[in-house]
Design an enzyme around this catalytic site. Structure first.
Site, mmCIF file in Angstrom:
data_model
loop_
_atom_site.group_PDB
_atom_site.id
_atom_site.type_symbol
_atom_site.label_atom_id
_atom_site.label_comp_id
_atom_site.label_asym_id
_atom_site.label_seq_id
_atom_site.Cartn_x
_atom_site.Cartn_y
_atom_site.Cartn_z
ATOM 1 C CE LYS A 12 2.422 -1.830 -7.359
ATOM 2 N NZ LYS A 12 1.567 -1.483 -6.194
ATOM 3 C CB SER A 72 -0.733 -4.357 -6.327
ATOM 4 O OG SER A 72 -0.487 -3.037 -5.887
ATOM 5 C CB SER A 73 4.402 -3.531 -4.130
ATOM 6 O OG SER A 73 3.665 -2.326 -4.182
ATOM 7 C CB ILE A 132 -4.503 2.163 -2.914
ATOM 8 C CG1 ILE A 132 -5.612 3.216 -2.814
ATOM 9 C CG2 ILE A 132 -5.003 0.887 -3.579
ATOM 10 C CD1 ILE A 132 -6.047 3.782 -4.137
ATOM 11 N N GLY A 133 -4.298 -0.131 -0.194
ATOM 12 C CA GLY A 133 -5.078 -0.993 0.686
ATOM 13 C C GLY A 133 -4.183 -1.965 1.440
ATOM 14 N N GLY A 134 -2.863 -1.810 1.205
ATOM 15 C CA GLY A 134 -1.889 -2.697 1.838
ATOM 16 C C GLY A 134 -0.819 -3.166 0.869
ATOM 17 C CB SER A 135 -0.301 -2.396 -2.714
ATOM 18 O OG SER A 135 -1.614 -2.739 -3.070
#
Length: 663
Positions: free
Chosen positions: A153, A228-229, A249-252
């Protein structure tokens, strides 16, 4: 008008100092200078973005030329055969020498070029991959990932390359050294070959930024790959990488895995090193949990409980107890001062006790096409090299015995968290997986996660917007805000008092939006912040107590999906409650695809009302429509530090879902 301004200036300024024409000229000049400054700043930003895109494109051309040269030199490479191999089989062929690392690397470079042309998933190729190839070919010792091309990433540091986080302000600084993750990957023989695209500031589960643009889902170009990934998700799902490393950090990690039909694991925070991973906001990734260790009695083998047969079925409310191998006195796990095992006050268990802090935790983890690939990556990374390079990482090697176990599990399950009812296909996936697990001999127990609306707003959003979002807004200074983030940015710009007033007015009409706005108002004092930390710890204790009461090993639950249409994630930040929960709890959680969207699912979606039949429910319905044939996944969860058990459960789910799909 001109005369009026002159009269007002004459009244405001002492008579003897008034030079009205000069004052007007000064005022006009200041306005003009401000306009010119803004214009120049915008041009400078655009120039930086154009230069970044040009550098990326030149790198693509160089890599395409290198691939072409390889093809001319070695024309007989069976590209399709290499690309079809699962990671474990590919690794075996490389280890035994029947495939060369060179053939594998250039095959994946060529495929990655094709995939990024379709999806815009790559931020940059890593030309040093050719140097890494030469180095591993010279080494006699072969690491666990010998010859495996790995994508990383954008913000996972690689020496000599940018870590942009999709932000213009990050375009000027090259990383001075590899992150610990990259160092360990290289030591294990892997070849980092590409860095993948991310959303601006990473705070989105779409994948778009003004510098490198929108990444598309390779399974359907109208859909987002998640974030975000998201660049990782698109590249792996398109076949351009066999193993990637993302962050969550929240589901990324889990959301791109769900949207793209991949397997992904979010470990416990700091099970893998974050050293060298760039923060979009200083401090948001680092130090998200505190580790205290109490060495008592050395033991010879790694076990997951003081009573091994329980596999950590009885964790402490204040911590998680693990037995670790005997460590030297100078170990990084040594503690200052005395102490005992608070998970087991009698202090007779010979364990180390890890105490979770109060913040929401970020983790880095693997993404791949199957669970065995995730396990191999974790096994390779959890080595002495990582523990020595980053002493903050607990020295817990991968426990193959737990991963390979076939003991029946006691599985808690739920198909809705009561905050965002997911589309029918996602709930169907949980129920079908539940029945398959029962038929395979596992024990299934209904589990209800407590107070998810409270967790989402009071614990999760207040953590990130503790100052009302001002620090996050600072990262956009001098930048162009991506369209997918404008809604969030505009919400944060609302003055605190107005947020509170709007929350009060909207409460009867749109309660979820009202609670969100109230959370965005943030906190007003240090005392309130410490109380917020205490509330997170209390919630974790309550959740673990409920888990213990049911004597659960693992939990099966839904994950957000199927893939959203591009642009919709920015309209539905609240929809990530299914994944966000396990960042707040700091539990390992992974995603496994188990099915695809059917015509029956699409028909049932037409009747979807959500929980409130409010604008968010209607937007969610629009976001997931038109997903026929796209992947449907479930989420698998274990207690902290039990990545091996989580992976073992994911493997069971994967095997059962594949057996079901085989005619």
């Amino acid at each position: 008008m001109h005369m009026m301004i002159q009269q007002q200036l004459g009244q405001l300024l002492p008579e003897r100092t008034v030079n009205v024409p000069a004052a007007l000229a000064l005022l006009g000049g200041s306005v003009a200078a401000l306009g010119v400054w803004k214009w120049l700043s915008k041009k400078m930003v655009q120039k930086k973005m154009e230069e970044a895109r040009r550098t990326r494109d030149e790198g693509m051309k160089k890599m395409a030329k290198a691939v072409q040269q390889f093809r001319e030199q070695v024309p007989g490479v069976q590209r399709d055969a290499i690309l079809s191999l699962p990671l474990l089989e590919l690794s075996g062929r490389l280890q035994e020498g029947s495939l060369s690392p060179r053939s594998v690397l250039y095959t994946y470079l060529e495929k990655a070029l094709e995939v990024t042309q379709q999806t815009n998933c790559l931020r940059h190729f890593i030309p040093e991959c050719e140097q890494q190839l030469q180095e591993i070919e010279q080494h006699e010792e072969k690491g666990l990932l010998y010859g495996i091309p790995v994508s990383i990433k954008d913000h996972i540091g690689h020496k000599g390359h940018l870590a942009t986080c999709g932000l213009v302000q990050c375009l000027g600084t090259l990383m001075e050294e590899d992150s610990v993750l990259v160092k360990v990957l290289k030591r294990q023989g892997a070849i980092p070959f590409a860095m993948t695209n991310v959303p601006q500031s990473l705070f989105s589960y779409d994948c778009s930024n003004p510098i490198f643009g929108q990444t598309l889902n390779p399974l359907n170009p109208q859909k987002s790959p998640g974030g975000s990934s998201g660049g990782e998700g698109a590249l792996i799902a398109g076949g351009g990488s066999i193993l990637g490393v993302g962050s969550d950090i929240g589901g990324s990690i889990r959301l791109p895995s769900s949207f793209c039909g991949l397997c992904g694991l979010k470990p416990t925070a700091s099970r893998l090193s974050l050293s060298g991973v760039t923060d979009p906001v200083n401090g948001i990734l680092a130090g998200t949990f505190i580790l205290n260790s109490f060495p008592l009695h050395p033991v010879k083998s790694l076990m997951f409980s003081c009573r091994p047969e329980e596999n950590l079925r009885q964790p402490s409310l204040s911590g998680v107890c693990l037995k670790l191998p005997s460590l030297p006195a100078h170990s990084s796990m040594a503690v200052q001062g005395g102490g005992g095992c608070l998970a087991h006050p009698s202090a007779q268990c010979g364990c180390f006790c890890f105490f979770l802090s109060h913040a929401v935790s970020c983790a880095v983890g693997p993404m791949a096409r199957d669970v065995d690939s995730l396990a191999l990556c974790m096994k390779a990374l959890l080595c002495q090299e990582m523990f020595q390079l980053d002493p903050t990482v607990p020295p817990i090697p991968f426990n193959e015995k737990v991963y390979s176990s076939s003991t029946p599990l006691r599985v808690g399950y739920y198909d809705t968290d009561g905050y965002v009812p997911l589309p029918p296909c996602m709930r169907r996936a949980v129920q079908e997986t539940r029945h398959a697990l029962q038929a395979a001999g596992h024990q299934l127990v209904l589990f209800s996660p407590p107070r998810i609306p409270y967790v989402m707003n009071e614990l999760f959003f207040k953590t990130f917007f503790a100052d009302g979002g001002r620090t996050w807004l600072d990262v956009f200074t001098g930048d162009i805000v991506d369209p997918g983030l404008k809604s969030q940015v505009n919400s944060c710009k609302i003055p605190r008092l107005v947020k509170k007033l709007l929350a009060l007015l909207l409460k009867p009409l749109f309660p979820r939006l009202a609670d969100y706005l109230s959370a965005l108002a943030g906190m007003r004092s240090v005392k309130e912040m410490w109380n917020h930390h205490h509330q997170i710890q209390e919630y974790r204790s309550q959740f673990i107590a409920q888990w213990k009461e049911l004597q659960l090993d693992v939990v099966l639950c839904p994950v957000l999906g199927p893939a959203f249409t591009t642009g919709y994630p920015g309209k539905l930040l609240n929809a990530i409650s299914s994944t966000m929960l396990y960042n707040v709890l700091n539990f390992p959680a992974g995603v496994v695809p188990v099915s695809t969207v059917t015509e029956a699912d699409e028909e049932e979606l037409k009747l979807y009302k959500g929980c409130c039949d409010d604008p968010w429910d209607r937007t969610l319905k629009q976001a997931v429509s038109g997903a026929l044939g796209l992947p449907v996944a479930v989420q698998c969860v274990a207690l902290p530090w039990q990545e091996e058990l989580c992976l073992r459960f994911m493997k069971e789910v994967e095997t059962l879902s594949r057996d079901k799909r085989v005619p």
